[in-house]
Motif scaffolding. Structure first.
Motif, PDB file in Angstrom:
ATOM      1  N   CYS A  94     -13.929 -26.042  36.285  1.00  0.00           N
ATOM      2  CA  CYS A  94     -14.020 -27.447  35.908  1.00  0.00           C
ATOM      3  C   CYS A  94     -13.330 -27.646  34.561  1.00  0.00           C
ATOM      4  N   ILE A  95     -12.636 -28.765  34.436  1.00  0.00           N
ATOM      5  CA  ILE A  95     -11.953 -29.091  33.187  1.00  0.00           C
ATOM      6  C   ILE A  95     -12.311 -30.522  32.788  1.00  0.00           C
ATOM      7  N   VAL A  96     -12.612 -30.705  31.525  1.00  0.00           N
ATOM      8  CA  VAL A  96     -12.868 -32.040  30.972  1.00  0.00           C
ATOM      9  C   VAL A  96     -11.665 -32.429  30.137  1.00  0.00           C
ATOM     10  N   GLY A  97     -11.080 -33.584  30.451  1.00  0.00           N
ATOM     11  CA  GLY A  97      -9.895 -34.008  29.716  1.00  0.00           C
ATOM     12  C   GLY A  97      -9.641 -35.498  29.852  1.00  0.00           C
ATOM     13  N   THR A  98      -8.566 -35.930  29.215  1.00  0.00           N
ATOM     14  CA  THR A  98      -8.168 -37.337  29.207  1.00  0.00           C
ATOM     15  C   THR A  98      -7.003 -37.542  30.156  1.00  0.00           C
ATOM     16  N   LEU A  99      -7.095 -38.569  30.990  1.00  0.00           N
ATOM     17  CA  LEU A  99      -6.035 -38.855  31.949  1.00  0.00           C
ATOM     18  C   LEU A  99      -4.872 -39.567  31.271  1.00  0.00           C
ATOM     19  N   PHE A 100      -3.674 -39.194  31.703  1.00  0.00           N
ATOM     20  CA  PHE A 100      -2.462 -39.907  31.300  1.00  0.00           C
ATOM     21  C   PHE A 100      -1.649 -40.165  32.556  1.00  0.00           C
ATOM     22  N   LYS A 101      -1.307 -41.428  32.799  1.00  0.00           N
ATOM     23  CA  LYS A 101      -0.528 -41.775  33.985  1.00  0.00           C
ATOM     24  C   LYS A 101       0.895 -42.109  33.552  1.00  0.00           C
ATOM     25  N   ARG A 102       1.827 -41.274  33.976  1.00  0.00           N
ATOM     26  CA  ARG A 102       3.236 -41.505  33.677  1.00  0.00           C
ATOM     27  C   ARG A 102       3.771 -42.521  34.675  1.00  0.00           C
ATOM     28  N   MET A 103       4.206 -43.686  34.161  1.00  0.00           N
ATOM     29  CA  MET A 103       4.592 -44.801  35.018  1.00  0.00           C
ATOM     30  C   MET A 103       6.031 -45.203  34.713  1.00  0.00           C
ATOM     31  N   GLU A 104       6.840 -45.217  35.751  1.00  0.00           N
ATOM     32  CA  GLU A 104       8.245 -45.575  35.586  1.00  0.00           C
ATOM     33  C   GLU A 104       8.417 -47.052  35.234  1.00  0.00           C
ATOM     34  N   LEU A 105       7.521 -47.906  35.737  1.00  0.00           N
ATOM     35  CA  LEU A 105       7.663 -49.341  35.539  1.00  0.00           C
ATOM     36  C   LEU A 105       6.982 -49.842  34.274  1.00  0.00           C
ATOM     37  N   GLN A 106       6.312 -48.950  33.549  1.00  0.00           N
ATOM     38  CA  GLN A 106       5.607 -49.393  32.346  1.00  0.00           C
ATOM     39  C   GLN A 106       6.600 -49.876  31.296  1.00  0.00           C
ATOM     40  N   PRO A 107       6.387 -51.068  30.726  1.00  0.00           N
ATOM     41  CA  PRO A 107       7.328 -51.572  29.712  1.00  0.00           C
ATOM     42  C   PRO A 107       7.378 -50.645  28.502  1.00  0.00           C
ATOM     43  N   SER A 108       8.578 -50.451  27.975  1.00  0.00           N
ATOM     44  CA  SER A 108       8.766 -49.584  26.821  1.00  0.00           C
ATOM     45  C   SER A 108       9.812 -50.202  25.905  1.00  0.00           C
ATOM     46  N   ILE A 109       9.443 -50.398  24.664  1.00  0.00           N
ATOM     47  CA  ILE A 109      10.396 -50.960  23.704  1.00  0.00           C
ATOM     48  C   ILE A 109      11.540 -49.997  23.442  1.00  0.00           C
ATOM     49  N   LEU A 110      11.273 -48.697  23.582  1.00  0.00           N
ATOM     50  CA  LEU A 110      12.341 -47.703  23.376  1.00  0.00           C
ATOM     51  C   LEU A 110      13.412 -47.823  24.448  1.00  0.00           C
ATOM     52  N   LEU A 119      20.356 -50.518  28.874  1.00  0.00           N
ATOM     53  CA  LEU A 119      19.346 -51.064  29.783  1.00  0.00           C
ATOM     54  C   LEU A 119      19.012 -52.504  29.419  1.00  0.00           C
ATOM     55  N   LEU A 120      18.795 -53.307  30.446  1.00  0.00           N
ATOM     56  CA  LEU A 120      18.356 -54.679  30.241  1.00  0.00           C
ATOM     57  C   LEU A 120      16.829 -54.716  30.147  1.00  0.00           C
ATOM     58  N   PRO A 121      16.265 -55.681  29.438  1.00  0.00           N
ATOM     59  CA  PRO A 121      14.796 -55.793  29.381  1.00  0.00           C
ATOM     60  C   PRO A 121      14.211 -55.953  30.774  1.00  0.00           C
ATOM     61  N   GLN A 122      13.100 -55.258  30.999  1.00  0.00           N
ATOM     62  CA  GLN A 122      12.465 -55.324  32.303  1.00  0.00           C
ATOM     63  C   GLN A 122      11.794 -56.680  32.489  1.00  0.00           C
ATOM     64  N   PRO A 123      11.874 -57.248  33.688  1.00  0.00           N
ATOM     65  CA  PRO A 123      11.194 -58.523  33.934  1.00  0.00           C
ATOM     66  C   PRO A 123       9.678 -58.309  33.968  1.00  0.00           C
ATOM     67  N   PRO A 124       8.910 -59.305  33.559  1.00  0.00           N
ATOM     68  CA  PRO A 124       7.453 -59.152  33.610  1.00  0.00           C
ATOM     69  C   PRO A 124       6.952 -59.029  35.049  1.00  0.00           C
ATOM     70  N   ARG A 125       5.981 -58.181  35.261  1.00  0.00           N
ATOM     71  CA  ARG A 125       5.431 -57.939  36.594  1.00  0.00           C
ATOM     72  C   ARG A 125       3.930 -58.177  36.583  1.00  0.00           C
ATOM     73  N   ALA A 126       3.387 -58.440  37.771  1.00  0.00           N
ATOM     74  CA  ALA A 126       1.936 -58.539  37.909  1.00  0.00           C
ATOM     75  C   ALA A 126       1.310 -57.150  37.957  1.00  0.00           C
ATOM     76  N   LYS A 127       2.046 -56.181  38.533  1.00  0.00           N
ATOM     77  CA  LYS A 127       1.583 -54.797  38.630  1.00  0.00           C
ATOM     78  C   LYS A 127       2.705 -53.869  38.185  1.00  0.00           C
ATOM     79  N   TYR A 128       2.318 -52.792  37.507  1.00  0.00           N
ATOM     80  CA  TYR A 128       3.308 -51.824  37.034  1.00  0.00           C
ATOM     81  C   TYR A 128       3.164 -50.463  37.715  1.00  0.00           C
ATOM     82  N   ILE A 129       2.410 -50.402  38.808  1.00  0.00           N
ATOM     83  CA  ILE A 129       2.236 -49.138  39.513  1.00  0.00           C
ATOM     84  C   ILE A 129       3.340 -48.963  40.550  1.00  0.00           C
TER      85      ILE A 129
END
Length: 471
Positions: A94-110, A119-129
């Protein structure tokens, strides 16, 4: 519920002949014991020079003992609990840890300012999954990719969980089962002898162009203060012992983003929309606080700090209503004890953020998920702004509430859930009042909740539609 309390009594209808007495009956407003518990959300020294990694480390350190205990209850006292640096391929542990979800659609200022990729700014979305998302578990030293029996789309970054399985030869951890911290311990709710109600409302949206919402809001004020309805309605209104306004008191239209960039001569004789909206709010609060206690929480569009925890609105903005001791300017999140019933909730930013970055759409489902995770805002500070706490994460639930609410929801919803140790929690999603004309009434004696709707004439409705106040 409230509709039964305010049922018409014999001789009390508005259609009956008025009494010969000059003055009608007087209904005493029910009082209650009130204890605020929001000190943990007060930010004294405001220093933003720290890194946000400290809040993740503090969150993991605080929740590890609880999750280790929960893992031993679920998978047996002999379960091996390890850290990622001690993993051996093929060993069940068993392991106790913090989840991190790597998401391609997640907005990033970088990504947006990257010149080499153009790259062009990503359009706003209702879901980023998306199907390309990856789930990773990390502790103080390492991280590892997860696969197996864990719902990738439902999980969000920042959740601390315990997983059971084994590391494969390809370096990924195959999850066979997982558990959350679940509900914390709960104080016993006192037995009340009579029905007492707390009215919850959010999203008043003052400063917008909707005149029908102002009519519905005035109807709500008149109902609470006992100036609406017959004797039955007035006696029912006297059972309302407190009003809680959960954020977004001002409309989004008052947020003039171009005001700071306009030339001074263009704004010399103009007034910000929020000034008139605050004045209107002060006048509405004056009608309420003269009759009963009112708690006012800030929200996303209100004049206070943007990051969680939002600090209380300043009293100088309310010269009329702040004179009354019944006005309580609270923080967001909000926590208090009302007649021994523990209330906990937010203005809805945490729920809306989880909705964007997970497959969950129902606000009640998200509320229950955060309660099971034992954390108010797991996505902070990744996608939800929060203060960089250093030694302790105040959003961890140390005591189980009796009423857990979220404001500015698209629709009303309520649900009574039970915890593993007999805890009972009423989940409430408070609808946005400016669009739904609906508030909520919570019965402190029975922990039941019902909506109160104030409908009025609108341009889209038929001319024959009637004004309605229903509950």
């Amino acid at each position: 519920m409230f509709s039964e309390v305010s049922a018409q009594k014999e001789g009390s209808s508005l259609l009956c002949r008025p009494d010969s007495e000059d003055q009608g009956p007087v209904f005493e407003r029910m009082s209650q014991a009130y204890s605020p518990w929001s000190e943990r959300y007060s930010v004294g020294e405001r220093s933003f020079s720290r890194q946000y990694a400290h809040i993740y480390a503090a969150r993991l350190m605080q929740m590890r003992p609880t999750l280790s205990e929960r893992a031993q209850k679920k998978w047996g006292p002999d379960v091996i609990i390890k850290k990622l640096c001690d993993l051996e391929p093929g060993e069940q542990c068993c392991i106790v840890g913090t989840l991190f979800k790597r998401m391609e659609l997640q907005p990033s200022i970088l990504k947006e300012i990257s010149e080499e990729h153009n790259l062009l700014p990503q359009p706003p979305r209702a879901k980023y999954i998306s199907e390309a998302d990856e789930l990773i578990l990390e502790d103080e030293l390492q991280r590892i990719k997860l696969e197996g029996k864990v719902d990738r789309n439902k999980c969000v970054t920042g959740s601390v969980i315990a997983i059971y399985g084994a590391e494969k030869n390809d370096g990924k951890f195959t999850v066979e089962d997982f558990c959350t911290a679940d509900l914390p311990l709960q104080r016993e709710r006192p037995a009340l002898s009579s029905d007492r109600f707390v009215l919850l409302a959010s999203g008043l949206g003052l400063g917008s162009s909707h005149a029908d919402s102002m009519l519905g809001l005035q109807l709500l004020v008149d109902m609470v203060t006992g100036q609406l309805g017959d004797m039955g309605e007035q006696s029912g209104a006297a059972a309302i012992s407190r009003v809680l306004l959960a954020g977004n008191l001002l409309s989004q239209n008052t947020q003039d983003k171009d005001a700071s960039t306009k030339a001074k001569y263009l704004t010399k004789k103009t007034q910000a929309g929020s000034v008139e909206a605050i004045r209107l709010l002060d006048e509405l609060l004056l009608q309420l606080v003269a009759s009963l206690p009112v708690d006012v929480m800030p929200g996303q569009y209100d004049p206070t700090n943007y990051t969680l925890p939002q600090q209380p609105l300043h009293r100088c903005m309310f010269p009329l209503s702040s004179v009354y001791p019944t006005l309580q300017l609270a923080s967001n999140p909000y926590e208090a004890s009302i007649d021994g019933v523990r209330f906990l909730g937010t203005s809805g930013q945490n729920v809306c953020d989880i909705q964007r970055y997970s497959s969950m759409d129902n606000h009640l489902e998200i509320l229950e998920e955060t309660l099971r995770l034992r954390h108010l805002a797991p996505t902070a500070p990744d996608t939800l702004g929060c203060y960089p706490f250093y030694q302790k994460d105040p959003f961890i639930l140390e005591e189980c509430p009796h009423v857990y609410f979220s404001g500015n929801a698209p629709a009303f919803g309520s649900k009574l859930i039970e915890g593993p140790d007999g805890q009972q929690v009423l989940l409430v999603t408070i609808p946005e009042f400016c669009s739904t004309q609906t508030a909520c009434l919570v019965n402190l004696r029975t922990l039941q909740c019902e909506p109160v709707c104030f409908s009025a004439f609108t341009a889209q409705e038929d001319e024959e539609s009637e004004m309605n106040v229903s509950h």
